[in-house]
Scaffold this motif. Structure first.
Motif, PDB file in Angstrom:
ATOM      1  N   ILE A 241       0.954  -1.330  -0.044  1.00 17.80           N
ATOM      2  CA  ILE A 241      -0.073  -0.049   0.007  1.00 17.80           C
ATOM      3  C   ILE A 241       0.835   1.124   0.065  1.00 17.80           C
ATOM      4  N   ALA A 242       0.308   2.150  -0.901  1.00 19.98           N
ATOM      5  CA  ALA A 242       1.437   3.462  -0.926  1.00 19.98           C
ATOM      6  C   ALA A 242       2.818   3.110  -1.281  1.00 19.98           C
ATOM      7  N   ASP A 243       3.110   1.996  -2.151  1.00 19.67           N
ATOM      8  CA  ASP A 243       4.421   1.772  -2.739  1.00 19.67           C
ATOM      9  C   ASP A 243       4.974   2.810  -3.347  1.00 19.67           C
ATOM     10  N   PRO A 244       6.116   3.127  -2.629  1.00 19.34           N
ATOM     11  CA  PRO A 244       6.994   4.396  -3.095  1.00 19.34           C
ATOM     12  C   PRO A 244       7.650   4.152  -4.630  1.00 19.34           C
ATOM     13  N   ALA A 245       7.816   2.925  -5.047  1.00 18.46           N
ATOM     14  CA  ALA A 245       8.075   2.657  -6.484  1.00 18.46           C
ATOM     15  C   ALA A 245       7.068   2.990  -7.414  1.00 18.46           C
ATOM     16  N   PHE A 246       5.960   2.434  -7.107  1.00 19.11           N
ATOM     17  CA  PHE A 246       4.457   2.554  -7.937  1.00 19.11           C
ATOM     18  C   PHE A 246       4.449   3.995  -7.814  1.00 19.11           C
ATOM     19  N   ILE A 247       4.323   4.717  -7.022  1.00 21.81           N
ATOM     20  CA  ILE A 247       4.100   6.135  -6.997  1.00 21.81           C
ATOM     21  C   ILE A 247       4.981   6.898  -7.597  1.00 21.81           C
ATOM     22  N   GLY A 248       6.109   6.603  -7.450  1.00 22.03           N
ATOM     23  CA  GLY A 248       7.273   7.381  -8.215  1.00 22.03           C
ATOM     24  C   GLY A 248       7.095   7.273  -9.530  1.00 22.03           C
ATOM     25  N   ALA A 249       6.985   5.781 -10.002  1.00 24.19           N
ATOM     26  CA  ALA A 249       6.982   5.635 -11.428  1.00 24.19           C
ATOM     27  C   ALA A 249       5.750   6.412 -12.067  1.00 24.19           C
ATOM     28  N   THR A 250       4.617   6.405 -11.400  1.00 27.10           N
ATOM     29  CA  THR A 250       3.141   7.037 -11.895  1.00 27.10           C
ATOM     30  C   THR A 250       3.618   8.446 -12.162  1.00 27.10           C
ATOM     31  N   ILE A 251       4.136   8.985 -11.069  1.00 26.61           N
ATOM     32  CA  ILE A 251       4.440  10.448 -11.011  1.00 26.61           C
ATOM     33  C   ILE A 251       5.431  10.744 -12.087  1.00 26.61           C
ATOM     34  N   LEU A 252       6.206  10.175 -12.401  1.00 27.23           N
ATOM     35  CA  LEU A 252       7.550  10.688 -13.346  1.00 27.23           C
ATOM     36  C   LEU A 252       6.992  10.114 -14.887  1.00 27.23           C
ATOM     37  N   SER A 253       5.797   9.393 -15.016  1.00 29.17           N
ATOM     38  CA  SER A 253       5.361   8.744 -16.154  1.00 29.17           C
ATOM     39  C   SER A 253       4.609  10.077 -16.599  1.00 29.17           C
ATOM     40  N   GLY A 254       4.021  10.943 -15.801  1.00 26.27           N
ATOM     41  CA  GLY A 254       3.286  12.008 -16.188  1.00 26.27           C
ATOM     42  C   GLY A 254       1.749  11.561 -16.355  1.00 26.27           C
ATOM     43  N   LYS A 255       1.496  10.373 -16.049  1.00 23.88           N
ATOM     44  CA  LYS A 255       0.136   9.733 -16.376  1.00 23.88           C
ATOM     45  C   LYS A 255      -0.746  10.354 -15.259  1.00 23.88           C
ATOM     46  N   GLU A 256      -2.067  10.248 -15.504  1.00 19.20           N
ATOM     47  CA  GLU A 256      -3.327  10.517 -14.720  1.00 19.20           C
ATOM     48  C   GLU A 256      -3.408   9.496 -13.606  1.00 19.20           C
ATOM     49  N   SER A 257      -3.153   8.341 -13.933  1.00 23.67           N
ATOM     50  CA  SER A 257      -3.360   7.202 -12.848  1.00 23.67           C
ATOM     51  C   SER A 257      -2.379   6.027 -13.131  1.00 23.67           C
ATOM     52  N   GLY A 258      -2.320   5.221 -12.192  1.00 25.18           N
ATOM     53  CA  GLY A 258      -1.571   3.912 -12.419  1.00 25.18           C
ATOM     54  C   GLY A 258      -2.146   2.801 -11.882  1.00 25.18           C
ATOM     55  N   SER A 259      -2.056   1.671 -12.703  1.00 27.01           N
ATOM     56  CA  SER A 259      -2.679  -0.046 -12.041  1.00 27.01           C
ATOM     57  C   SER A 259      -1.510  -0.747 -11.947  1.00 27.01           C
ATOM     58  N   LYS A 260      -1.485  -1.326 -10.941  1.00 27.04           N
ATOM     59  CA  LYS A 260      -0.688  -2.505 -10.715  1.00 27.04           C
ATOM     60  C   LYS A 260      -1.498  -3.827 -11.343  1.00 27.04           C
ATOM     61  N   VAL A 261      -0.378  -4.580 -11.872  1.00 31.15           N
ATOM     62  CA  VAL A 261      -0.780  -5.613 -12.568  1.00 31.15           C
ATOM     63  C   VAL A 261       0.077  -6.823 -12.403  1.00 31.15           C
ATOM     64  N   VAL A 262      -0.422  -8.071 -12.436  1.00 28.09           N
ATOM     65  CA  VAL A 262       0.402  -9.384 -12.472  1.00 28.09           C
ATOM     66  C   VAL A 262       0.262 -10.042 -13.780  1.00 28.09           C
ATOM     67  N   ARG A 263       1.116 -11.006 -14.155  1.00 28.75           N
ATOM     68  CA  ARG A 263       1.097 -11.556 -15.338  1.00 28.75           C
ATOM     69  C   ARG A 263       0.061 -12.749 -14.806  1.00 28.75           C
ATOM     70  N   LYS A 264      -1.042 -12.891 -15.949  1.00 29.14           N
ATOM     71  CA  LYS A 264      -1.860 -13.932 -15.818  1.00 29.14           C
ATOM     72  C   LYS A 264      -1.562 -15.386 -15.365  1.00 29.14           C
ATOM     73  N   ALA A 265      -2.033 -16.225 -14.322  1.00 28.80           N
ATOM     74  CA  ALA A 265      -1.275 -17.365 -14.038  1.00 28.80           C
ATOM     75  C   ALA A 265      -1.761 -18.457 -15.150  1.00 28.80           C
ATOM     76  N   SER A 266      -2.880 -18.146 -15.622  1.00 28.14           N
ATOM     77  CA  SER A 266      -3.321 -19.054 -16.923  1.00 28.14           C
ATOM     78  C   SER A 266      -4.469 -18.182 -17.595  1.00 28.14           C
ATOM     79  N   PRO A 267      -4.588 -18.779 -18.805  1.00 30.69           N
ATOM     80  CA  PRO A 267      -5.489 -17.946 -19.737  1.00 30.69           C
ATOM     81  C   PRO A 267      -6.727 -17.699 -19.138  1.00 30.69           C
ATOM     82  N   GLN A 268      -7.186 -18.972 -18.336  1.00 29.73           N
ATOM     83  CA  GLN A 268      -8.589 -18.834 -17.735  1.00 29.73           C
ATOM     84  C   GLN A 268      -8.608 -18.034 -16.412  1.00 29.73           C
ATOM     85  N   GLU A 269      -7.607 -17.441 -16.041  1.00 31.03           N
ATOM     86  CA  GLU A 269      -7.625 -16.762 -14.712  1.00 31.03           C
ATOM     87  C   GLU A 269      -8.762 -15.933 -14.518  1.00 31.03           C
ATOM     88  N   ARG A 270      -9.539 -15.749 -13.423  1.00 35.25           N
ATOM     89  CA  ARG A 270     -10.779 -14.912 -13.550  1.00 35.25           C
ATOM     90  C   ARG A 270     -10.252 -13.362 -12.950  1.00 35.25           C
TER      91      ARG A 270
END
Ligand code: UTP
Length: 408
Positions: A241-270
């Protein structure tokens, strides 16, 4: 507030006058409460069942992410930027805890579930511990806003009080309640859960910003100078929560928002996946994906739509204010809804018998202009608790917590 005649008129206009069936037999206070519920009804939302199943999506194509190797390479720069923002008081955190958590089958708010084995470790406690890790490094606290619903507000608030906020300063924790939405049967008729009460459920996690605004807490956010909000779900006990690296990367990117994502474990993952919709970042829910989207691979054999969202987003407050009043997509979900039948008897259905309505936070991504898709290591940051056993469960989350060195 509406009087009986006005309420009847309004309901007749919308074909819903049956909800007054037991009105004469109600106590005065029950009558008042029912009229208040009717007054607050959003009849337009109910229209969404007629659009159910018809896709209103634009042109969908794959979307890449800032991937782990790049993040590792620029980690120091990102962390420094993020920590600066936290220390300057520009970051707040929003815990979405208004859901019913029905899949877990636990009567109390999900956050009060004890995942400890040899000691107590409540889900809320786990999340506070994760947040405290960042506070320790930053040397300051981060304001935390907790969204509840009328179904679990009191129990949630009391739980935090009883446990002294698990060591977090109470003055930095605020609670606000989301709105409720009515439930209907398959014919679109409103259901009663009591003779004098419409069946309602929390209106989804998409209304969090409006609810924050309605509660007056947006003033607190402005007063503190908070510019970024990190939104997260109650059920992922491993999340940062409030991960400094994620916050920093989003601010430096100049974008309005950021989304954390993971690589899907399988095609069918919900999980919902990141994509582009009409050239703008967007998220498609797993149940909206075509078979082709689910299985398509690129030249390297990787899934084309491979980045799943984990309900951890960062939003710029001023951009949220701009879109606050925009229309949000209403999702119609089939559900088992306990109700009172025509004879006034309570029925607890074994099978789904109607629909509930909700707006979803993931739709906000497409409403904003830009989004940084930020990949994280799933084994380190993704342990959602949806069920008691099996996939995304208490069992799987316990295992992941232990792998990450958390004593249970
Ligand atoms: P889920 O999609 O898992 O929904 O919520 P849920 O209602 O909690 O659980 P089930 O489907 O009944 O088992 C994802 C996150 O969004 C929050 C939840 O508390 C969780 O953190 N949420 C969901 C809300 O805050 N409000 C809502 O109306 C729905």
């Amino acid at each position: 507030m509406l009087d009986f005649t006005k309420a009847e008129e309004l309901l007749k206009k919308n074909g819903q006058e049956h909800v007054l069936r037991f009105f004469d037999s109600l106590e005065e206070e029950e009558q008042r409460n029912l009229l208040r519920q009717i007054d607050n009804l959003d009849f337009e939302m109910l229209e969404a069942i007629h659009r159910k199943g018809s896709s209103t999506r634009g042109e969908i194509s794959p979307l890449g992410a800032v991937e782990i190797p790049e993040i590792e390479e620029r980690k120091e720069e990102f962390v420094e930027e993020g920590l600066n923002a936290i220390r300057e008081g520009k970051v707040g955190a929003i815990l979405l805890a208004g859901g019913m958590g029905t899949r877990l089958g636990f009567e109390q708010p999900k956050g009060t579930f004890d995942i400890g084995k040899t000691r107590h470790l409540y889900i809320f406690e786990c999340l506070i511990n994760n947040l405290l890790e960042v506070c320790d490094v930053a040397g300051c606290y981060i304001p935390l806003y907790i969204m509840t619903s009328e179904k679990n507000h009191e129990a949630t608030y009391e739980f935090f009080e009883e446990h002294n906020y698990f060591g977090y300063p109470a003055e930095d924790v605020h609670f606000f309640m989301q709105d409720m939405a009515p439930a209907v049967d398959y014919n679109g008729k409103l259901l009663l859960e009591e003779k004098g009460r419409l069946a309602t459920s929390p209106n989804g996690n998409g209304g969090w910003f409006i609810s924050l605004h309605k509660s007056g807490l947006l003033d607190d956010i402005h007063a503190r100078g908070v510019e970024w909000l990190n939104i997260f779900a109650v059920d992922n006990v491993l999340q940062k929560i409030a991960d400094p690296a994620f916050i920093g990367a989003t601010i430096l990117s100049g974008k309005e928002s950021g989304s954390k994502v993971v690589r899907k474990a399988s095609p069918q993952e919900r999980v919902g996946v990141m994509c582009q919709e009409d050239g703008k970042p967007s998220i498609v829910e797993y149940y909206e994906m075509t078979d082709e989207m689910v299985t398509q691979r690129d030249a390297d054999g990787e899934l084309l739509y491979r980045f799943g969202v984990i309900l951890n987003y960062l939003f710029r407050v001023d951009c949220l204010e701009e879109i606050m009043l925009n229309h949000m997509n209403v999702h119609v979900v089939e559900k088992k809804i306990p109700y009172v039948n025509e004879e006034g008897e309570k029925v607890k259905p074994e099978e789904p018998n109607g629909y509930k309505f909700e707006t979803l936070i993931l739709d906000m991504i497409h409403m904003l202009k830009s989004n940084l898709v930020y990949e994280v290591v799933r084994e380190k940051e993704f342990a959602p608790i949806k069920n008691l056993h099996g996939v995304d469960s208490v069992d799987s989350a316990r295992e992941l917590l232990e792998t990450n060195g958390v004593e249970l």
